[in-house]
Design an enzyme around this catalytic site. Structure first.
Site, short mmCIF file in Angstrom:
data_model
loop_
_atom_site.label_atom_id
_atom_site.label_comp_id
_atom_site.label_asym_id
_atom_site.label_seq_id
_atom_site.Cartn_x
_atom_site.Cartn_y
_atom_site.Cartn_z
N LYS A 84 0.85 -1.21 0.00
CA LYS A 84 0.00 0.00 0.00
C LYS A 84 0.88 1.26 0.00
O LYS A 84 1.99 1.22 -0.51
CB LYS A 84 -0.99 -0.04 1.17
N GLU A 143 -9.72 -0.54 -1.75
CA GLU A 143 -9.39 0.87 -1.49
C GLU A 143 -9.47 1.69 -2.78
O GLU A 143 -9.87 2.85 -2.75
CB GLU A 143 -7.99 0.96 -0.85
N GLY A 148 -7.51 -4.57 6.92
CA GLY A 148 -6.90 -3.61 7.83
C GLY A 148 -7.64 -3.43 9.15
O GLY A 148 -7.36 -2.51 9.89
P1 PGA Z 1 -4.58 -6.30 5.43
O1 PGA Z 1 -4.79 -5.82 3.91
O2 PGA Z 1 -3.82 -7.58 5.36
O3 PGA Z 1 -3.82 -5.18 6.07
O4 PGA Z 1 -5.94 -6.48 6.00
C1 PGA Z 1 -5.04 -6.74 2.90
C2 PGA Z 1 -5.20 -6.05 1.58
O5 PGA Z 1 -5.75 -4.94 1.56
O6 PGA Z 1 -4.79 -6.57 0.54
#
Ligand code: PGA
Length: 250
Positions: free
Chosen positions: A7, A93, A169
């Site tokens: 990210k 996202e 997340g």
């Molecule tokens: P996360 O994100 O493991 O932090 O939940 C996963 C993703 O968005 O691919």
């Protein structure tokens, strides 16, 4: 497949240094594909580090045109020149914050395939949709529209990432049963559209709060072929995930 979605984290120098740590720690893990997806501006430096290792480079997004007046966008040709082999498309996202539609995502998946990049095509329902009993309905729409016009031969090269939005997340991981149920649904749907053999050959990853503590229970499920990992891919825990995976595969 184990894929780390970094990210909007790590500057180019931080990314380079962590890639170096991973390269050393993950040497010898050859029974599955390992991808890391740093920010665009770190791709070049990360690739220099992992160049001749077993770790492959992925991007977090791309546009579906080759070049032109698309301020702020990056094309697949540009990514390929940097050694990128896969690209995350339609992450929740991107859908939610940047308004990406199924139609746009479909164009990107098609373009990635045309350019020989592996699309890691993300789908998943929100908490509200799950609570209303709409999970399968949402997944079906995302799969049908995201893969619209893509042939059976091409779809074998697509990696699907089931990422329930409520698990991303949040620390709230889907139970292995919830994840398996969704994966099975997607595979059956692929079977209806493309036939059983093709459906079996498509890699379906789970994503959403994956950690070394919960990964074993998920990965042993029949239709879960790996993980797309956010938070836990930014630390040494990514190496732990690879260890768990290699134990189960061997
Ligand atoms: P996360 O994100 O493991 O932090 O939940 C996963 C993703 O968005 O691919």
């Amino acid at each position: 497949m184990l894929a780390g979605n970094w990210k909007m984290n790590k500057t180019p120098s931080e990314a380079q240094s962590f890639a170096n740590t991973l390269m050393n720690a993950l040497a010898g893990f050859n029974s599955f594909d390992i991808y890391i997806a740093p920010v665009f501006v770190a791709l070049d430096r990360v690739q220099e580090v992992i160049n001749s290792s077993n770790i492959k480079l992925a991007a977090q997004n791309m546009y579906f045109e080759d070049n032109g007046a698309f301020t702020g966008e990056v094309s697949p040709k540009m990514l390929k020149e940097l050694g990128v082999e896969a690209v995350i498309i339609g992450h929740s996202e991107r859908r939610k914050i940047f308004g990406e539609t199924d139609e746009l995502i479909n164009k990107k998946v098609k373009k990635a395939l045309k350019e020989g990049l592996t699309p890691i095509f993300c789908i998943g329902e929100t908490l509200e949709e799950r609570e209303k009993g709409l999970t399968f309905c949402v997944l079906e729409k995302q799969v049908r529209e995201g893969l619209y016009g893509i042939s059976a031969e091409e779809v074998k090269k697509v990696v699907i990432a089931y990422e329930p939005v409520w698990a991303i997340g949040t620390g709230v991981v889907a139970t292995p049963q919830q994840a398996q149920e969704a994966h099975e649904f997607v595979r059956k749907l692929l079977g209806q559209i493309y036939g059983e053999e093709v459906a079996q050959s498509v890699t379906i990853l789970y994503g959403g709060s994956v950690t070394p503590e919960n990964f074993f229970g998920l990965f042993v499920k029949r239709d879960i072929d790996g993980a797309l990992v956010g938070g836990a891919s930014l630390k040494e825990s990514f190496v732990e995930l690879a260890k768990i995976m290699s134990k189960i595969i061997c």
